[in-house]
Design an enzyme around this catalytic site. Sequence first.
Site, PDB file in Angstrom:
ATOM      1  N   HIS A 118     -22.879 127.800 -27.858  1.00  0.00           N
ATOM      2  CA  HIS A 118     -22.522 126.399 -27.618  1.00  0.00           C
ATOM      3  C   HIS A 118     -23.659 125.413 -27.844  1.00  0.00           C
ATOM      4  O   HIS A 118     -23.470 124.216 -27.682  1.00  0.00           O
ATOM      5  CB  HIS A 118     -21.988 126.229 -26.197  1.00  0.00           C
ATOM      6  CG  HIS A 118     -23.076 126.341 -25.166  1.00  0.00           C
ATOM      7  ND1 HIS A 118     -23.550 127.539 -24.722  1.00  0.00           N
ATOM      8  CD2 HIS A 118     -23.786 125.401 -24.510  1.00  0.00           C
ATOM      9  CE1 HIS A 118     -24.510 127.340 -23.831  1.00  0.00           C
ATOM     10  NE2 HIS A 118     -24.679 126.049 -23.682  1.00  0.00           N
TER      11      HIS A 118
HETATM   12  C1  UD1 Z   1     -23.959 121.499 -20.974  1.00  0.00           C
HETATM   13  C2  UD1 Z   1     -25.463 121.505 -20.761  1.00  0.00           C
HETATM   14  C3  UD1 Z   1     -26.045 122.819 -21.274  1.00  0.00           C
HETATM   15  C4  UD1 Z   1     -25.346 124.002 -20.657  1.00  0.00           C
HETATM   16  C5  UD1 Z   1     -23.853 123.871 -20.956  1.00  0.00           C
HETATM   17  C6  UD1 Z   1     -23.067 125.011 -20.380  1.00  0.00           C
HETATM   18  C7  UD1 Z   1     -26.550 119.306 -20.949  1.00  0.00           C
HETATM   19  C8  UD1 Z   1     -27.415 118.469 -21.797  1.00  0.00           C
HETATM   20  N1  UD1 Z   1     -26.119 120.433 -21.502  1.00  0.00           N
HETATM   21  O1  UD1 Z   1     -23.728 121.483 -22.384  1.00  0.00           O
HETATM   22  O2  UD1 Z   1     -27.407 122.882 -20.882  1.00  0.00           O
HETATM   23  O3  UD1 Z   1     -25.834 125.191 -21.229  1.00  0.00           O
HETATM   24  O4  UD1 Z   1     -23.398 122.637 -20.377  1.00  0.00           O
HETATM   25  O5  UD1 Z   1     -21.733 124.888 -20.683  1.00  0.00           O
HETATM   26  O6  UD1 Z   1     -26.299 118.956 -19.816  1.00  0.00           O
HETATM   27  N2  UD1 Z   1     -16.178 119.419 -22.538  1.00  0.00           N
HETATM   28  C9  UD1 Z   1     -14.856 119.639 -22.286  1.00  0.00           C
HETATM   29  N3  UD1 Z   1     -14.503 120.148 -21.070  1.00  0.00           N
HETATM   30  C10 UD1 Z   1     -15.403 120.456 -20.126  1.00  0.00           C
HETATM   31  C11 UD1 Z   1     -16.773 120.255 -20.396  1.00  0.00           C
HETATM   32  C12 UD1 Z   1     -17.141 119.729 -21.622  1.00  0.00           C
HETATM   33  O7  UD1 Z   1     -13.985 119.381 -23.109  1.00  0.00           O
HETATM   34  O8  UD1 Z   1     -15.027 120.902 -19.028  1.00  0.00           O
HETATM   35  C13 UD1 Z   1     -16.575 118.819 -23.810  1.00  0.00           C
HETATM   36  C14 UD1 Z   1     -17.239 117.457 -23.517  1.00  0.00           C
HETATM   37  O9  UD1 Z   1     -16.320 116.436 -23.405  1.00  0.00           O
HETATM   38  C15 UD1 Z   1     -18.140 117.319 -24.710  1.00  0.00           C
HETATM   39  C16 UD1 Z   1     -18.575 118.744 -24.997  1.00  0.00           C
HETATM   40  O10 UD1 Z   1     -17.591 119.594 -24.405  1.00  0.00           O
HETATM   41  O11 UD1 Z   1     -17.455 116.830 -25.827  1.00  0.00           O
HETATM   42  C17 UD1 Z   1     -19.944 119.005 -24.465  1.00  0.00           C
HETATM   43  O12 UD1 Z   1     -20.018 118.815 -23.035  1.00  0.00           O
HETATM   44  P1  UD1 Z   1     -21.395 118.351 -22.326  1.00  0.00           P
HETATM   45  O13 UD1 Z   1     -21.254 118.374 -20.843  1.00  0.00           O
HETATM   46  O14 UD1 Z   1     -21.880 117.091 -22.941  1.00  0.00           O
HETATM   47  O15 UD1 Z   1     -22.457 119.434 -22.760  1.00  0.00           O
HETATM   48  P2  UD1 Z   1     -22.342 121.019 -23.002  1.00  0.00           P
HETATM   49  O16 UD1 Z   1     -22.401 121.290 -24.443  1.00  0.00           O
HETATM   50  O17 UD1 Z   1     -21.216 121.623 -22.228  1.00  0.00           O
END
Ligand code: UD1
Length: 370
Positions: free
Chosen positions: A210
């Site tokens: 991811h």
């Molecule tokens: C975040 C953390 C990363 C961790 C990871 C574990 C930061 C900078 N990054 O990254 O260190 O390893 O979590 O998962 O804080 N999304 C969904 N549903 C959810 C969660 C996220 O659809 O429940 C989507 C968000 O809307 C976004 C993308 O996934 O488009 C990324 O989510 P985000 O929380 O920004 O960062 P992660 O890549 O999950």
Amino acid sequence: MKIVSVVGARPNFMKIAPLKRAIDEFNSKDHSLFEHILVHTGQHYDENMSKVFFEDLELPEPDYYLGVGGGSHAEQTARIILAFEKILLKEIPDIVVVVGDVNSTMACSITAVKMGIKVAHVEAGLRSFDRTMPEEINRIITDSISDILFVSEPSGILNLNNEGIPADKVAFVGNIMIDSLIYYLNKNKNSSLLDRFKLKGNSYCLVTLHRPSNVDNKESIEKIINFLNDLSSKIKIFFPVHPRTYNNFIKYSLLNNLKDEIILSEPLGYLDFISALKEAKFVLTDSGGIQEESTFLGIPCITLRNTTERPVTVEVGSNYLAGENVEKAFEYAENILAGNYKNGKIPELWDGNTAQRIVNVLYEKLVRSL
Ligand code: UD1
């Protein structure tokens, strides 16, 4: 003593659950000394990225849910700061405890420090020395403003010392995430995961990917898909897909490029995931926590990153750093399949008692020093 602890994203839940248990245990012996308030920022919000972890890890409903999920880093961080400030104004805690390196960790520590509230950072001192990783920035900022820094592996002590953090702020307590792993392995709550996906123990490669550097641009994600397709001719692949990765498969119309024999699933809950991990032949990942969990279990781990902020997993544990070089990763996989791999050892203080040590330090620093 009022403690506010913060969870936001998936890797936080298994770090706060043992802390909550250790606080409850301490309170049962010492007249409810600590009041513990749990705040969930809502950075992760899907049922299978958040709610299932509360159930699996027996966490209570958070006292506050800030609902800040999604958006750019700036939007997410800003919304957390605004919402968390209101909670702190109302609760006026003695200390805020943050864990790990996600945006919620950094945002909440900044909010607290600006209000003159102490911050304790669990999993302090880890450094990848790669400032293109959002987590590295979160780690550096959080550590530089924390009052108590709880360190999980020896490199953390060295890094904090090199950054001029006074030694009396630093406590080497071990790895709190391993507390959860040991606790739930011992509880032996059997998950039906292997049956559900028709997997046989010791016969598949577990994949999780991811990191923005691997999945956000088309070229890297295509390279990884080709690699997984090649690898699937050697071993069965089981791949629970993170929302970021799934969104990019869709964005670049690549989902159908993965071979049919690769078994995809939604993100797994905690108990399902530890079943998938402990039964795997090996794991291929770019996660931080999985490098540590596989090291504890002695399962070979190939990490598709150029750096690791958790060097003990390579030096002592069962982790191999392949970089973003899929040929190198393929070579490691072939070696593992041929039986050539290190089992590694369990690093110091990854013993299931980290949360207890943390609560003892909080007691010494907050209560005894009064
Ligand atoms: C975040 C953390 C990363 C961790 C990871 C574990 C930061 C900078 N990054 O990254 O260190 O390893 O979590 O998962 O804080 N999304 C969904 N549903 C959810 C969660 C996220 O659809 O429940 C989507 C968000 O809307 C976004 C993308 O996934 O488009 C990324 O989510 P985000 O929380 O920004 O960062 P992660 O890549 O999950």
